[in-house]
Structure formats: structure tokens, C-alpha cells
Design an enzyme around this catalytic site. Structure first.
Site, PDB file in Angstrom:
ATOM      1  N   HIS A 143    -119.491   4.171  17.115  1.00  0.00           N
ATOM      2  CA  HIS A 143    -118.294   4.374  16.250  1.00  0.00           C
ATOM      3  C   HIS A 143    -118.784   4.617  14.910  1.00  0.00           C
ATOM      4  CE1 HIS A 143    -118.830  -0.273  15.817  1.00  0.00           C
ATOM      5  NE2 HIS A 143    -118.131   0.180  14.815  1.00  0.00           N
ATOM      6  N   ASP A 173    -121.101   2.024  23.152  1.00  0.00           N
ATOM      7  CA  ASP A 173    -121.042   2.072  21.775  1.00  0.00           C
ATOM      8  C   ASP A 173    -122.602   2.040  20.983  1.00  0.00           C
ATOM      9  OD1 ASP A 173    -119.748   2.299  19.297  1.00  0.00           O
ATOM     10  OD2 ASP A 173    -119.365   0.196  19.116  1.00  0.00           O
ATOM     11  N   SER A 247    -121.498  -3.320  11.626  1.00  0.00           N
ATOM     12  CA  SER A 247    -121.690  -2.466  12.906  1.00  0.00           C
ATOM     13  C   SER A 247    -122.998  -1.585  13.186  1.00  0.00           C
ATOM     14  CB  SER A 247    -120.594  -1.336  12.967  1.00  0.00           C
ATOM     15  OG  SER A 247    -119.370  -1.761  13.391  1.00  0.00           O
TER      16      SER A 247
END
EC number: 3.4.21.107
Length: 503
Positions: A143, A173, A247
Site C-alpha cells: 500500500h 500487503d 508502513s
């Protein structure tokens, strides 16, 4: 006032967008109750811990900030959006925190000329990543890079280098970038996350809010978390401070090994509240290896839609334990070819018991297309072993082949009074359409609604009410406590166990 609590991924889309979360300031206290002997041993151990500086100095050079450029139009900058979050607007103008964020705002705020040429701007998203090899392979989250057209990484020493996208895996992911430079990079290794215990220390390093090289520490709060993002959910929960921009960053154990890849937080405000989730190293290692070798991840595919086996469902089909995965719809794939049907329960794979749907999905996904597996299947009240040759997982798993029906049925309705249902034959002759449901019935509690189609009862096809009542009588003779309905809603199958009504 109801607070909205949500899961959020951690990539920061520009610095201002990342700060569209509330800042709260509070203090708290707690007491630790324990015996003296235990307390002494704990404090003695803590005294020996000299912080995390040695670990950080060892691994930090391998952690990078990931910058993603996109052709999408950049969000305009507004001072009110940036500073009007609860808590921030109450700070004095000279407060150091307010001044700190204003400096960032003014640093990145485009000029009036550039605002007039906003269609030419290329917005930047921030995330984190880490080198896993000396030749420049970098792990991050899917993402983080999913909307990008070009990529760059900023090393720990501030050097900025262009990167190439090698491959992505949206289902877990994860993504891999590659920096092509004639130099060797500092890198880190994946550790064995299976040895990670709840309560163990961990260290997270990343790029929260664009602040590269930020180090936080905490403990493992839980293992095997399912946060509802997909069938492969198996997250490590940590309480190290993790925010937007973290992230793709690594979580380390005290040996300096990567045990997780930070990917999401649970928060009522969008900011850190001590609940973060990392992809286990074992999962990341397997996926990353395939991305580097093939540019994609190939998974084994059974071709079935599945749902959990509840206690009521297991009672209705004579299964001793509420374990396994109930087939709701065998798609046009390997399982259907092998004779697996809706209503069957997969209880083992190659002799190893299956606990739940997630367990089955993970085991099959970890196998290769073309591999033959032996499935233990609970079918018609007994266990059978069925061999299935796995196929490759298609891009679109939402293949549907449902029957069509209408809610208009004239005067052909029939009543299942004991179960609060009124049904009628479907237009195509497959099953009975539910035309009305008593809101106080077990059927309503189980989510059966008008328009649903009852396709089978205890895996037997139904065309009229007597098919259901006859099956109920047979189930009572066998001592069953419930009947199992196969219900189709908008071309999606599911199974519902209804308690047998005793007169």
C-alpha cells in the site's frame, strides 16, 4: 458521542495529510502487584538491560525512507486542515510542538506560483522499508507503493537513490524494490518469528510523518491476530509506537533480526495508541523470495468458497468438533473436479488437522500450483480422503455461478411455521425462495432474509417444503440437534444451522 475506531495502514501521503489526526496529551499511572522474589528477579533482569542502542546502531543503517511519486493530482494545502485537529488548536502560538509542525508545514508548502501549476505537481507519499541484501533489494508494504509511478529511497545517511519496483503481493500487503548502484548496502536478515513470545521486547524503526530513522521500542502484545483484512491475516501485535509513515518498516527482536514488517495500527484517531500490527517474518520471507525470483507470488488454489464451522453446524452434520472449513461453493476449479461439493467440510490437509478457514487458506496458499494434496473431507456423515491437484490462484477469486430467482411468486407460498419462514419455489426450480421471515425467529437471528434461497437441507436438494420437513424428521431420528441450510444470497452461498424445534 460515539468514537469511531478503525484499522489504518501507515503510509503517509504528504506530511500534512499524515497529520490529519488528533493530538491528545494525557498522563496515567499503574501499579504492579507481585511477590517480592519475583519482583527482584524482574528488576534484576531490567537492570542488566542497557537500552537498545547497540541493536539500533547495528540495524539502523539498513532501514530506509521510501518516497513514492504519482501522477495523481496533489491535495491542496490548507492551514485549517493542517492545524485544526482537536488538541492542536488549543496549543499556544509559541508552544514548541506547534512551532515544530508549523516549520514542517512552511518547509513543504508550495508557493503561489506552484499552486497555480498544481496540475503539474507530483505528490509524494512517505513510507518505510529495509534492505535485505547487499545488492539493494528492499522490502516495504504494497500500500506504500501501490499508486506510484516512480520511487526513491533515502538512506540513513541522507543519500537519496532511485529505486525500481520488482514485484508486489496485495494479498499480504508486501512489495519489493531494488536500488541499482555499484556499491554494497548494509542489510538485515529475517529472524524466526515462531520463537517470539508475548511479552518479548521488540524495536521498530521507520519514517513516521516523514521523520526518517525514528526508533521506538515495546513488547509483543499478542500473536496470530486477525484484523479482518483477508484470509491471510496472522499479525503480530506490538505496543511500540507506530504511526503513519511507518508502513513497510521492520520490527526487530533483541538479536537484531527482523521478526515483522509493520503494516497497520488500530486507533480511534488515526494516531498511535499502542496497538500496531506487523506481518510475521516467516510470511514476509516466503513472499519476498518469490517476488525477487518471479516478480509475483504463485499460490496453490483449491477453488472453493468457505466459512467457519460453528458448534451448531458441527452438531447438525454429526461432526465431533467445531473445526475445519465448510465449503459454501465449489467454484469451477480443482476441488469441484475432485468431487468436493457444497456442504462438505475439509478437516485435514495431508493428514494434518485443519483448525479453521484461515488455517486452510494459509496451508493451501503455501503449496505450489500443480502439487497434489490429500484432503480429509467430512461428507454425508463420514470422513473421506480425496486427492486434489492444485491449480494457480486466479486474479479474480470472486467467480460466481449462482441461480437466478424472483421475489414474485403469487399464491404458491408455503409455511415452515416452527422456523418462522414462509417460502415459495424458485423460478428456475433450484431451491425455495424465502418470502417472509418472523423477526423473532431463529432464522431471523441467523441472518436469513426475504429473497434468500434455501438450496439444500443437510446437503439434500429441496424443491418443496416436504423436502425440508422430511429431512428434519430424519435428523431427529439420528439425534441431531440442528439442521443445516445452504442459503444463497445474491449469488453467494453460506450455511446456516437452525436448532430443531421440538414439539
Amino acid at each position: 458521542m460515539v468514537k469511531k475506531t478503525f484499522f489504518t495502514t501507515l503510509a503517509a501521503v504528504s506530511f500534512s495529510a499524515a497529520l490529519e489526526t488528533a493530538l491528545f496529551f494525557s498522563g496515567c499511572g499503574s501499579s504492579l502487584w507481585t511477590t517480592k522474589a519475583h519482583a527482584n528477579s524482574v528488576f534484576s533482569s531490567l537492570m542488566q538491560q542497557q537500552g537498545f542502542a547497540d541493536i539500533v546502531s547495528q540495524v539502523k543503517p539498513a532501514v530506509v525512507s521510501v518516497q513514492v511519486k504519482s501522477n495523481k493530482k496533489k491535495k491542496e494545502w490548507f492551514f485549517s486542515d493542517f492545524f485544526s485537529t482537536p488538541g492542536f488548536d488549543q496549543l499556544p502560538d509559541q508552544h514548541p510542538l506547534k512551532k515544530f509542525f508549523q516549520d514542517f508545514y512552511n518547509r513543504d508548502k508550495p508557493s503561489n506560483k506552484s499552486l497555480q501549476r498544481s496540475h503539474r505537481l507530483r505528490p509524494i507519499a512517505f513510507g518505510s522499508g529495509f534492505f535485505i541484501s547487499s545488492d539493494g533489494y528492499i522490502v516495504t508494504n504494497n500500500h506504500v507503493i501501490s499508486d506510484g509511478t516512480s520511487y526513491a529511497v533515502v538512506l540513513d545517511d541522507g543519500t537519496e537513490l532511485n529505486a525500481k519496483l520488482i514485484g508486489t503481493d496485495p494479498r499480504t500487503d508486501l512489495a519489493v524494490l531494488k536500488v541499482n548502484e555499484k556499491r554494497k548496502f548494509s542489510y538485515v536478515d529475517f529472524g524466526d518469528d515462531s520463537k517470539l513470545r508475548v511479552g518479548d521486547w521488540v524495536v521498530a524503526i521507520g519514517n513516521p510523518f516523514g521523520l526518517g530513522g525514528t526508533v521506538t521500542a515495546g513488547i509483543v502484545s499478542a500473536r496470530g491476530r486477525d484484523i479482518g483484512t483477508g484470509v491471510y491475516d496472522d499479525f503480530i501485535q506490538i505496543d511500540a509506537a507506530v504511526n503513519r509513515g511507518n508502513s513497510g518498516g521492520p520490527t526487530f527482536d533483541l538479536n537484531g533480526k527482523v521478526v515483522g514488517v509493520n503494516t497497520a495500527i488500530f486507533s480511534p484517531s488515526g494516531g498511535n495508541v499502542g496497538i500496531a500490527f506487523a506481518i510475521p517474518a516467516a510470511t514476509a520471507k516466503q513472499v519476498v523470495q518469490q517476488l525477487i525470483e518471479k516478480g509475483l507470488v504463485q499460490r496453490g488454489w483449491l477453488g472453493v468458497q468457505i466459512q467457519p464451522v460453528t458448534k451448531e453446524i458441527s452438531d447438525s452434520i454429526g461432526l465431533k468438533e467445531a473445526k475445519g472449513a465448510l465449503i459454501t461453493d465449489p467454484l469451477k476449479g480443482p476441488a469441484a473436479k475432485a468431487g468436493i461439493k457444497a456442504g462438505d467440510v475439509i478437516i485435514s490437509v495431508n493428514g494434518e488437522k485443519i483448525n479453521d478457514v484461515r488455517d486452510l487458506a494459509k496451508r493451501i496458499a503455501n503449496m505450489s500450483p500443480g502439487e497434489t494434496v490429500t484432503l480429509g473431507v467430512w461428507k454425508s456423515g463420514k470422513e473421506e480422503n480425496i486427492k486434489v491437484k492444485l491449480d494457480s490462484m486466479p486474479e479474480d477469486e470472486n467467480m460466481k455461478d449462482g441461480s437466478k430467482y424472483s421475489n414474485e411468486h403469487g399464491n404458491s407460498d408455503e409455511t415452515l411455521e416452527d422456523y418462522g419462514l414462509i417460502v415459495a419455489p424458485s423460478d428456475d426450480g433450484v431451491g425455495l425462495v424465502v418470502t417472509d421471515v418472523d423477526p423473532d425467529s431463529d432464522a431471523a437471528d441467523k441472518g436469513i432474509r426475504p429473497g434468500d434461497v434455501i438450496v439444500t437441507v443437510n446437503n439434500k436438494s429441496v424443491k418443496k417444503v416436504s423436502d425440508i420437513t422430511d429431512t428434519i424428521k430424519n435428523a431427529q431420528k439420528l439425534g441431531r440437534k440442528a439442521i443445516l441450510l445452504q442459503v444463497r444470497t445474491n449469488d453467494q452461498n453460506r450455511f446456516v444451522a437452525l436448532p430443531i424445534f421440538k414439539k
